[in-house]
Motif scaffolding. Structure first.
Motif, PDB file in Angstrom:
ATOM      1  N   THR A 281       0.835  -1.191   0.000  1.00 26.02           N
ATOM      2  CA  THR A 281       0.000   0.000   0.000  1.00 26.02           C
ATOM      3  C   THR A 281       0.873   1.245   0.000  1.00 26.02           C
ATOM      4  OG1 THR A 281      -0.064  -0.116   2.371  1.00 26.02           O
ATOM      5  CG2 THR A 281      -1.894  -1.079   1.188  1.00 26.02           C
TER       6      THR A 281
ATOM      7  N   LEU B 139       1.971   5.045  -1.995  1.00 31.99           N
ATOM      8  CA  LEU B 139       1.358   6.204  -2.610  1.00 31.99           C
ATOM      9  C   LEU B 139       2.008   6.465  -3.953  1.00 31.99           C
ATOM     10  CD1 LEU B 139       1.101   8.523   0.480  1.00 31.99           C
ATOM     11  CD2 LEU B 139      -0.754   7.414  -0.717  1.00 31.99           C
ATOM     12  N   VAL B 140       1.215   6.963  -4.859  1.00 28.38           N
ATOM     13  CA  VAL B 140       1.742   7.226  -6.187  1.00 28.38           C
ATOM     14  C   VAL B 140       2.657   8.445  -6.164  1.00 28.38           C
ATOM     15  CG1 VAL B 140       1.154   7.763  -8.547  1.00 28.38           C
ATOM     16  CG2 VAL B 140      -0.290   6.253  -7.229  1.00 28.38           C
ATOM     17  N   CYS B 141       2.206   9.494  -5.514  1.00 27.19           N
ATOM     18  CA  CYS B 141       2.995  10.713  -5.457  1.00 27.19           C
ATOM     19  C   CYS B 141       3.739  10.772  -4.130  1.00 27.19           C
ATOM     20  CB  CYS B 141       2.099  11.954  -5.536  1.00 27.19           C
ATOM     21  SG  CYS B 141       0.861  11.831  -6.831  1.00 27.19           S
TER      22      CYS B 141
ATOM     23  N   ARG C   9      -5.113  18.323  -4.802  1.00 18.67           N
ATOM     24  CA  ARG C   9      -6.257  17.601  -5.349  1.00 18.67           C
ATOM     25  C   ARG C   9      -5.813  16.635  -6.430  1.00 18.67           C
ATOM     26  NH1 ARG C   9     -10.626  22.065  -4.942  1.00 18.67           N
ATOM     27  NH2 ARG C   9      -8.947  23.208  -5.935  1.00 18.67           N
ATOM     28  N   VAL C  10      -4.902  17.098  -7.268  1.00 21.51           N
ATOM     29  CA  VAL C  10      -4.408  16.227  -8.332  1.00 21.51           C
ATOM     30  C   VAL C  10      -3.757  14.987  -7.735  1.00 21.51           C
ATOM     31  CG1 VAL C  10      -2.709  16.009 -10.164  1.00 21.51           C
ATOM     32  CG2 VAL C  10      -4.120  18.043 -10.030  1.00 21.51           C
ATOM     33  N   MET C  11      -3.017  15.191  -6.659  1.00 21.59           N
ATOM     34  CA  MET C  11      -2.393  14.047  -6.008  1.00 21.59           C
ATOM     35  C   MET C  11      -3.453  13.104  -5.455  1.00 21.59           C
ATOM     36  SD  MET C  11       0.802  15.831  -4.047  1.00 21.59           S
ATOM     37  CE  MET C  11       0.184  15.047  -2.592  1.00 21.59           C
ATOM     38  N   GLY C  12      -4.473  13.687  -4.879  1.00 23.59           N
ATOM     39  CA  GLY C  12      -5.556  12.859  -4.365  1.00 23.59           C
ATOM     40  C   GLY C  12      -6.200  12.038  -5.460  1.00 23.59           C
ATOM     41  N   ILE C  13      -6.466  12.701  -6.574  1.00 26.63           N
ATOM     42  CA  ILE C  13      -7.062  11.992  -7.705  1.00 26.63           C
ATOM     43  C   ILE C  13      -6.171  10.844  -8.123  1.00 26.63           C
ATOM     44  CG2 ILE C  13      -7.608  12.205 -10.148  1.00 26.63           C
ATOM     45  CD1 ILE C  13      -8.581  15.039  -9.590  1.00 26.63           C
ATOM     46  N   ARG C  14      -4.885  11.113  -8.179  1.00 27.38           N
ATOM     47  CA  ARG C  14      -3.958  10.088  -8.625  1.00 27.38           C
ATOM     48  C   ARG C  14      -3.968   8.881  -7.688  1.00 27.38           C
ATOM     49  NH1 ARG C  14       1.490  11.643 -11.722  1.00 27.38           N
ATOM     50  NH2 ARG C  14       0.040  13.233 -12.488  1.00 27.38           N
ATOM     51  N   ASP C  15      -3.964   9.145  -6.416  1.00 33.32           N
ATOM     52  CA  ASP C  15      -3.999   8.040  -5.452  1.00 33.32           C
ATOM     53  C   ASP C  15      -5.285   7.240  -5.582  1.00 33.32           C
ATOM     54  OD1 ASP C  15      -1.516   8.625  -4.413  1.00 33.32           O
ATOM     55  OD2 ASP C  15      -2.326  10.030  -2.945  1.00 33.32           O
ATOM     56  N   ALA C  16      -6.385   7.960  -5.754  1.00 32.12           N
ATOM     57  CA  ALA C  16      -7.660   7.261  -5.872  1.00 32.12           C
ATOM     58  C   ALA C  16      -7.686   6.409  -7.130  1.00 32.12           C
ATOM     59  CB  ALA C  16      -8.807   8.277  -5.905  1.00 32.12           C
ATOM     60  N   ILE C  17      -7.256   6.984  -8.248  1.00 30.64           N
ATOM     61  CA  ILE C  17      -7.218   6.240  -9.507  1.00 30.64           C
ATOM     62  C   ILE C  17      -6.362   5.001  -9.348  1.00 30.64           C
ATOM     63  CG2 ILE C  17      -6.469   6.307 -11.915  1.00 30.64           C
ATOM     64  CD1 ILE C  17      -8.814   8.012 -11.494  1.00 30.64           C
TER      65      ILE C  17
ATOM     66  N   VAL D 172      -5.883   3.163  -6.823  1.00 26.41           N
ATOM     67  CA  VAL D 172      -6.587   2.113  -6.098  1.00 26.41           C
ATOM     68  C   VAL D 172      -7.763   1.559  -6.900  1.00 26.41           C
ATOM     69  CG1 VAL D 172      -7.968   1.628  -4.052  1.00 26.41           C
ATOM     70  CG2 VAL D 172      -5.910   3.002  -3.856  1.00 26.41           C
TER      71      VAL D 172
END
Lengths: 129, 129
Positions: B5, B7-9, B26-34, B36
């Motif tokens: 588990t 993180l992407v960023c 927000r972009v980082m959040g999006i990336r993490d969500a994507i 998963v």
DNA sequence: CAGAATCCGGCACGATACTG
DNA sequence: CAGTATCGTGCCGGATTCTG
């Protein structure tokens, strides 16, 4: 991914009297949404345009770190075909192009924000270990 | 996709006094969500489990039309690794396994519903046009 | 029933070079 | 600047077969 704006699932055949088991509809909705937003970049791009406002190609590249020009170009065209993004060519000396979210694209704002927020909280959870 | 588990960023380096330009977060959040939720099936599977409750492998297959057993198995394991889904093996005569959303997975409910709703309205728009 | 193992094609995605 | 063109590759995802 089709260029035409088609649906992934065929419409609901029959729904006699809206009883239970309408998750089926939700599943269809999810499928259609995934179809439009599929891939590694689309949601990020929309997010960038949504929160960054109208901007040029290179600006979008900066807002979406790591994306290659080819990918960005292709994804933007996909989004345009789905009427989520509008493309405007300005005939300046070196040609410039601007992209912006369409009113319809705005309808994705809630979706994007929800995803971003979850991702952020997920990130926090992971970082704590 | 990592099993771990991660993180992407990398985490936010500095954020002096939360000013503007925090779309970056927000972009980082999006990336993490994507990261998963990436792929063709994960969101649908979570949706099925979210709205269908605890169910067995074959039931999930029925709820997610078109998915192959291999894919379902793999996606379920991914989701389990991310602690969104819990797997329970029952030692009945022919072994049965049950899957259910974890409390943490429940936190995705809002995301899924939002996506499903948008997809549904999108479907309606397309069908009219 | 619940899956692991294997095989395989396609396309999603990336890197680089070139154009108007 | 804003892209196309070209080339290459991994892995996503499907079909099939085998097991306990």
């Amino acid at each position: 991914m089709n260029n035409e704006t088609t649906l992934v699932c065929s419409p609901v055949s029959e729904k006699p009297h809206c009883g239970a088991a309408d998750h089926r509809e939700r599943v269809m909705g999810i499928r259609d949404a995934i179809d439009v937003l599929s891939g590694k970049w689309k949601i990020e791009i929309i997010g960038a345009l949504l929160f960054g406002g109208r901007m040029r190609f290179m600006d979008v590249m900066r807002e979406v770190p790591g994306i290659a020009a080819k990918m960005l170009s292709k994804e933007l065209h996909d989004l345009e075909a789905h009427q989520l993004v509008k493309r405007t060519v300005m005939d300046t000396k070196p040609i410039t192009v601007e992209y912006e979210i369409t009113p319809y694209g705005k309808s994705l704002e809630e979706v994007i924000i929800t995803i971003a927020n979850w991702g952020l909280s997920h990130r926090k959870k992971i970082m704590k270990g």
